[in-house]
Design an enzyme around this catalytic site. Structure first.
Site, short mmCIF file in Angstrom:
data_model
loop_
_atom_site.label_atom_id
_atom_site.label_comp_id
_atom_site.label_asym_id
_atom_site.label_seq_id
_atom_site.Cartn_x
_atom_site.Cartn_y
_atom_site.Cartn_z
N HIS A 185 0.82 -1.20 0.00
CA HIS A 185 0.00 0.00 0.00
C HIS A 185 0.86 1.27 0.00
CE1 HIS A 185 -3.93 1.90 0.95
NE2 HIS A 185 -3.16 2.84 1.43
N HIS B 277 -10.76 2.72 -1.52
CA HIS B 277 -10.97 2.21 -0.17
C HIS B 277 -11.82 0.95 -0.28
CE1 HIS B 277 -10.97 3.42 4.25
NE2 HIS B 277 -9.74 3.42 3.84
#
Lengths: 992, 272
Positions: A247, A320
């Site tokens: 990430h 998300h």
């Protein structure tokens, strides 16, 4: 004392939210009940007297015009079943927080940390229901057991004199925080186990790199000198895991890739990111020379471009996905409120001026059994929609456009793209606003919300597939109002020049934000116990990596700190000094005076070994369709208009405020009845200027079933042509690339990783090829690489998906156009050639085929067309303009007609085509770079002269009639349908 | 005399910029966006202004019901080193004959504070409210509004009808009793009502009436006409390019929403 206050609508009044819930129970669960009424519960734990509680109930908690309340007894007893839903301990309770603040205002006092208000919601159901049905309603609609708990009770079991017992979801606080040591001098198997058990998402190679670092003599000596153990601490290991996560570090995009194409040719790519994304931007910027508008690309939280002499624009889109799969509402609101902090934390900080959101879901009408831990797509849809609604609307940022893509492969993980743009003065005082630097000696200040266990392991967690043990702590609920207060404060602090650098606390929490900023000065000292906590007992590593929301980290010079903290106090925003930036070369963390982390900055940021992976491209040959042309194309067109990927999304659009800030120029819904689908959004961010900002999106994941290269090419083309449609110009467009992939690293459980990686490589090659031809540089982007679901032997992977988004400048918004036809008698043109390119199209999907002939974008030709069209629009020759995308020409014709409220008379024989001999193919081919344009008859000569370098044709006329009439290739009338009927088909599917 | 307008910001208010811009365009010589903390610290006082704007937004997230926590702050939060509350300044402002405009969340705030309808100059008793739209949803859509020519409202003077966006989830106007409603009607408190395109009759039909307000009420004023609140957003239509049909027809450069602010300005200039 604990008080339970129940507040509900007076029985004789309509309970609109209760009725909405009743309808959803019927529509989503097919359970018919007579009525639902909602009671809001405030459970107050405090030292207030009953009399005080009574005052509160009459005041802020209850609106006496419409509501009644009771204290410590049930408000209503007239029901058949009751469901009460409350939060689990530690979950963000925004209403509870406001209710607590209301007490403080009311009594002019400060409550202690042990005095709190907890909210829950009671649903009183009337109707003949079984316990099983009630439980289904609670479990499948009203409560998410991951973050909430629910109670159900029948009227018979309910004691009307007592009601439900007050429940306090208090976090049990631990007495003592600990730091543990981990011995890495162990076997490889043991290293793997440590990574897996700790949700560290570190590979063996990475674990070994850490082991080697900690074991080196030099490091050992240094650790001895500061009194930290020879073993690595949990604080250090966690900080490394977050910073090194996929990430945060984009390991796949930075890997060394061996790419083998279908002919067996091999090449080595050292970082997709550097080669194709940064590479293309560099080339474009050079070729733009003095017209280069880029200011800050790829290095900050968002990209920055010039807007005019006095202002810059900032833009970023994030995803998300995993949190939205686990808790759609919380995941999505955190997504939007979280991405707000990216432009906000770019340079010295930007004022936020728009949101744009794109969602990918499985069909809301999905009717097969659901795999474990997956919510029904309708529930995900509604939860995400509402989360983004609350996050966007309450922040006062207009959601100016977006789209929703449906494909059942998003069942395992929905994609939730949230984007935000901002504007900032080019200079703040004497400083360039797009630059920032944390200097040695600057104080580290954390501001905004407090730290809890929410969001721990978000970064490492999103770097994995969704699996059985996915941690619940990764779920958070954003709080737009806490953030709004913070941004109001920080913009004021920015304008006063009170800080040198700012960044947000997103993935990886403090460890990432401070770690990044400390690169400027070359080190930091952090006193982690100073960070304000929601509740005590967090371990130092938890404080360091928690992703609790609404926090920014700043570098404040000591000379300004007093002024900064005073302003924060006045504006009721928490701000705390938690350390200082140094030039020690160390990431140095103390806990109560003791060193708990001591890592070399260089290792922290650059110690991560490069991944080496292989990509193998082998095109997949799909069966060619063999269905005949339908006899009734009227019907076919209506079915196409009702396809989920084509139909109206007005239901969602209307629930998003798209006009706050007063800047709206081209809205998401346009046309005579304010219901036509706009191609792109335009706003005028400076109310005293005619300069506009255009924002558009391109996304076409179905094409990746054939070749992700063309998927990328089409997404770029779609975003650009959408921007051109409303009046944008190729001279002033920048892009954001946003990759959502399925795991492209080959492993035992991911055998086709090499193919997926080849798809990724090809998409990147297309990005380079097309953006450089169009001259549209990427300025920022994001990748999310593990969009898979795997539980047991069920694996669901998303189709490789690119969202390409454009932001650009429009010199004069007066020149903008919309897609709806305007006047009978206007001439209709099609620009661009229609090929037999139905591979991956909606039309083939309707017939359950994929096909192979995916639309190929001829960017060199398209570029000339876009320049010509932009000129025509700028000269005011274009009355309406709409691009052809999903559903092709047929769908676009229907859309411009019903949006404008007029019929059309179209002759397909005049349409420039190549290799097409079927009317249905001509109508629904999705060839790229095409537009439908209407002009006034008197402008014909001038318009055609301007377009002369391009392929285009006049194909019909706007008519007074209310019919869309289309004559086919053989001269027969194919379609003759009332536009209201067409609109009904288009609006019906998602008209909830 | 300089005409001075104040727009209060903070705690979730979010239309302050465009509301301030409207005041500026209308002619106000001084236009200040003031964070509520500056009122609470005593740095700035309402007394110094002629025109108070309570702008749109989500005060405290509307968490306890639209503007409820905001009302609580106005009524109870004490100014620094003082026992005064913002409400005290507000009531003084009103008794001085000054103007207050509440838009959307600001209207909700006014109604729940009791500033509107303000029967018999009682500005502290809540008689009406704004609650959840009948649809149960937040909606952003443009609505046709008809002004009441008999209303004393100084803001809607010389306005026959107007097209503006609504953007709210809690805009349904409700009264505590039929008597209140009758009084609101008979005393001409109703200044704006939702209607169809022809702007002839008030409409209870969705979506023309977007929230189910009784008597299609979109905005009301007090008896003096100096205090006015409405759910639609005049500050969102200051320029013709804000109009949803600006690409379809020619419109005056100036958006119709500005008229309300110009009326406020004229009133202040005339009455000092």
């Amino acid at each position: 004392m604990i008080y339970r206050i129940e507040v509900g609508f007076k029985p004789q009044l309509k309970d609109a939210l209760g009725e909405k819930t009743r309808q959803r129970i019927y529509r989503d669960l097919n359970i018919l009940i007579d009525s639902v009424r909602i009671v809001n519960i405030y459970t107050v734990e405090s030292n207030l007297s009953l009399e005080q509680i009574n005052l509160l109930s009459q005041g802020p908690y209850c609106d006496h015009i419409i509501q009644n309340y009771t204290i410590n007894k049930p408000l209503y007893t007239d029901f058949d079943w009751l469901i009460e839903v409350g939060f689990r301990p530690g979950v963000t309770d925004n209403v509870g927080k406001t209710a607590k603040e209301a007490i403080e205002s009311f009594f002019n006092t400060n409550l202690t940390r042990n005095e709190n208000v907890y909210t829950s919601t009671q649903y009183l159901l009337k109707g003949e229901l079984s316990e099983f049905q009630v439980d289904t309603i609670a479990h499948d609609l009203l409560a998410n057991t991951l973050i909430q708990k629910y109670t159900i009770m029948s009227r018979n079991d309910f004691n009307p004199f007592v009601g439900l017992k007050a429940y306090i979801p208090k976090v049990i606080e631990k007495a003592k925080a600990t730091v543990s040591e981990i011995n890495l001098d162990v076997s490889d198997e043991e290293l793997i186990r440590i990574s897996k058990d700790g949700i560290l998402a570190l590979t063996l190679e990475e674990m070994k790199a850490i082991k080697d670092y900690i074991g080196s003599k030099h490091v050992k000596e240094q650790r001895l000198s500061v009194g930290i153990s020879q073993n690595i601490t949990d604080v250090e290991l966690e900080a490394l895991a977050q910073t090194w996560s996929e990430h945060c570090k984009h390991k796949i995009f930075n890997a060394i890739i061996e790419y083998i194409d279908d002919k067996g040719n091999t090449c080595t790519i050292d970082s997709l990111f550097n080669t194709y994304i940064k590479g293309s931007t560099k080339v474009i910027r050079e070729s733009k020379g003095k017209d280069d508008f880029c200011l800050s690309v790829f290095k900050d939280n968002a990209g920055v471009i010039k807007f005019n002499h006095d202002y810059n624009l900032v833009f970023k889109i994030e995803t998300h996905n995993t949190p939205s799969a686990l808790d759609p509402y919380g995941g999505a609101i955190t997504g939007i409120v979280g991405v707000n902090r990216d432009p906000f934390g770019t340079g010295l900080g930007a004022k936020l001026i728009f949101n744009t959101d794109v969602f990918c879901f499985a069909s809301p009408f999905y009717n097969k059994p659901l795999p474990p831990r997956i919510f029904h797509p309708k529930r995900i849809f509604e939860g995400v929609r509402e989360g983004v609604e609350h996050g966007g609307n309450k922040s006062g940022i207009p959601t100016i456009n977006g789209c929703i893509v449906f494909d059942d492969r998003y069942l395992g993980k929905p994609l939730v793209y949230c984007g935000t743009g901002g504007i900032m003065p080019r200079k703040i005082g004497s400083k360039d606003s797009h630059l920032k630097i944390a200097y040695t000696g600057d104080l580290i200040v954390m501001t905004g919300g407090r730290i809890g266990k929410d969001g721990i392991h978000g970064a490492t967690f999103s770097s994995q597939e969704l699996h059985e043990d996915s941690p619940v702590s990764a779920v958070q609920i954003g709080d737009p109002i806490t953030q709004k207060k913070m941004t109001d404060f920080l913009l004021e602090a920015r304008n006063l020049g009170l800080y040198n650098s700012i960044t947000d606390n997103g993935a990886g929490g403090l460890s990432s934000s401070i770690g990044e900023m400390a690169q400027d000065s070359g080190g930091c000292e952090l006193y982690i116990e100073k960070a304000p906590l929601k509740y005590s007992g967090l371990n130092p590593w938890e404080i360091l990596v928690s992703e609790s929301q609404e926090r920014m980290t700043l570098a404040v010079p000591p000379s300004k700190i007093e002024q900064f903290l005073d302003l924060a106090k006045k504006m009721k925003v928490e701000a705390t000094v938690i350390g200082k930036f140094t030039n020690s070369g160390k990431f140095h963390v103390f806990y109560q005076g003791k060193t708990v982390a001591y890592l070399d900055m260089d290792f922290f940021h650059n110690g991560l070994p490069k991944m080496k992976i292989t990509a193998k491209w082998q095109p997949k040959i799909q069966p060619e369709p063999d269905f005949p042309q339908p006899l009734d194309l009227n019907q076919t067109l209506k079915i196409m208009l009702s396809r989920l990927n084509i139909c109206s999304k007005e239901y969602v659009v209307r629930q998003y405020d798209h006009e706050v800030q007063g800047t709206s120029v081209i809205k998401p819904l346009v046309g005579k009845f304010n219901d036509g689908p706009s191609d792109a959004a335009v706003i005028r961010p400076l109310l005293n200027s005619m300069e506009g900002v255009v924002v558009s999106n391109g996304i076409c994941p179905r094409y990746s079933d054939i070749d992700a290269y063309h998927m990328m090419a089409n997404a770029i083309d779609e975003a650009i042509r959408n921007a051109i449609s409303v009046g944008g110009s190729l001279d002033y467009l920048a892009g954001l690339d946003n990759f959502c992939w399925c795991d492209p690293v080959k492993s035992e459980k991911n055998p086709d990783g090499e193919y997926k990686l080849a798809q990724l490589v090809r998409a990147n090659m297309a990005l380079y090829d097309y953006t450089t031809i169009y001259g549209v540089p990427c300025i920022s982007g994001k990748d999310s690489m593990k969009n898979d679901y795997q539980i047991g032997n069920i694996k669901i992977s998303v189709p490789p998906t690119i969202l390409y988004s454009c932001i650009g400048k429009i010199e004069n918004v007066r020149k903008c156009v919309t897609m709806d036809v305007k006047n009978p008698g206007d001439l209709i043109y099609i620009l661009g050639i229609t090929f037999e390119e139905l591979g991956g199209s909606e039309y083939f999907a309707l017939h359950n085929f994929i096909g192979n002939k995916v639309p190929n974008v001829d960017a060199k030709k398209a570029k000339v067309l876009y320049q010509s069209l932009a000129k025509a629009i700028n000269l005011g020759l274009v009355v309406s303009c709409h691009d052809c995308s999903d559903g092709g020409l047929g769908v676009a014709l229907a859309e411009i007609a019903f949006a404008g409220g007029y019929g059309l008379d179209i002759d397909l024989k005049t349409v420039p085509i190549k290799d097409i001999n079927r009317d249905d193919y001509l109508l629904f081919s999705e060839s790229a770079s095409r537009f439908l344009v209407t002009i006034k008859p008197q402008d014909k000569i001038m318009f055609e002269e301007l377009l002369k370098l391009n392929t285009f044709a006049e194909i019909g006329i706007v008519t007074e009639s209310q019919h869309l009439k289309i004559t086919g290739l053989k001269g027969t009338i194919l379609i003759n349908e009332n536009i209201q009927e067409l609109k009904d088909s288009w609006q019906k599917p998602l008209k909830w | 005399m300089q005409a001075k307008a104040i727009i209060i910001s903070g705690n979730g208010t979010n239309c302050e910029t465009e509301t301030a811009y409207a005041c500026k365009l209308a002619g106000f010589e001084v236009v200040d966006i003031v964070h509520i903390s500056k009122l609470l610290s005593g740095e700035i006082r309402l007394d110094d202004y002629h025109f108070l704007n309570l702008a749109g937004g989500f005060l405290d997230g509307d968490d306890l019901g639209a503007a409820k926590a905001g009302v609580n702050r106005f009524l109870h939060a004490r100014l620094e080193n003082s026992q005064d509350k913002i409400e005290d300044q507000l009531l003084k402002f009103i008794s001085d004959g000054k103007l207050i405009l509440g838009i959307c969340n600001g209207f909700q705030l006014m109604v729940k504070l009791g500033l509107l309808p303000g029967f018999k100059n009682n500005y502290t008793k809540q008689k009406t409210t704004l609650t959840f739209n009948d649809s149960g949803r937040f909606e952003n859509r443009w609505v046709y509004l008809k002004a009441n020519p008999d209303s004393p409202c100084i803001f809607t003077k010389n306005i026959h009808s107007i097209y503006l966006p609504v953007r709210h989830g809690e805009g349904k106007f409700v009264t505590d009793s039929n008597e209140t409603l009758e009084k609101i009607k008979s005393k001409q408190h109703i200044s704006l009502q939702y209607c169809e395109e022809d702007c002839l009759e008030p409409s209870m039909k969705y979506p023309y009436n977007p929230n189910g307000s009784v008597d299609a009420i979109a905005g009301i004023c007090d008896e003096s006409g100096l205090l006015f609140g409405l759910m639609p957003h005049p500050e969102a239509y200051l320029h013709y390019t804000n109009h949803p049909h600006w690409t379809r027809k020619s419109l005056p450069e100036e958006g119709a929403g500005l008229k309300l602010f110009k009326n406020a300005f004229s009133y202040i200039k005339k009455h000092g």
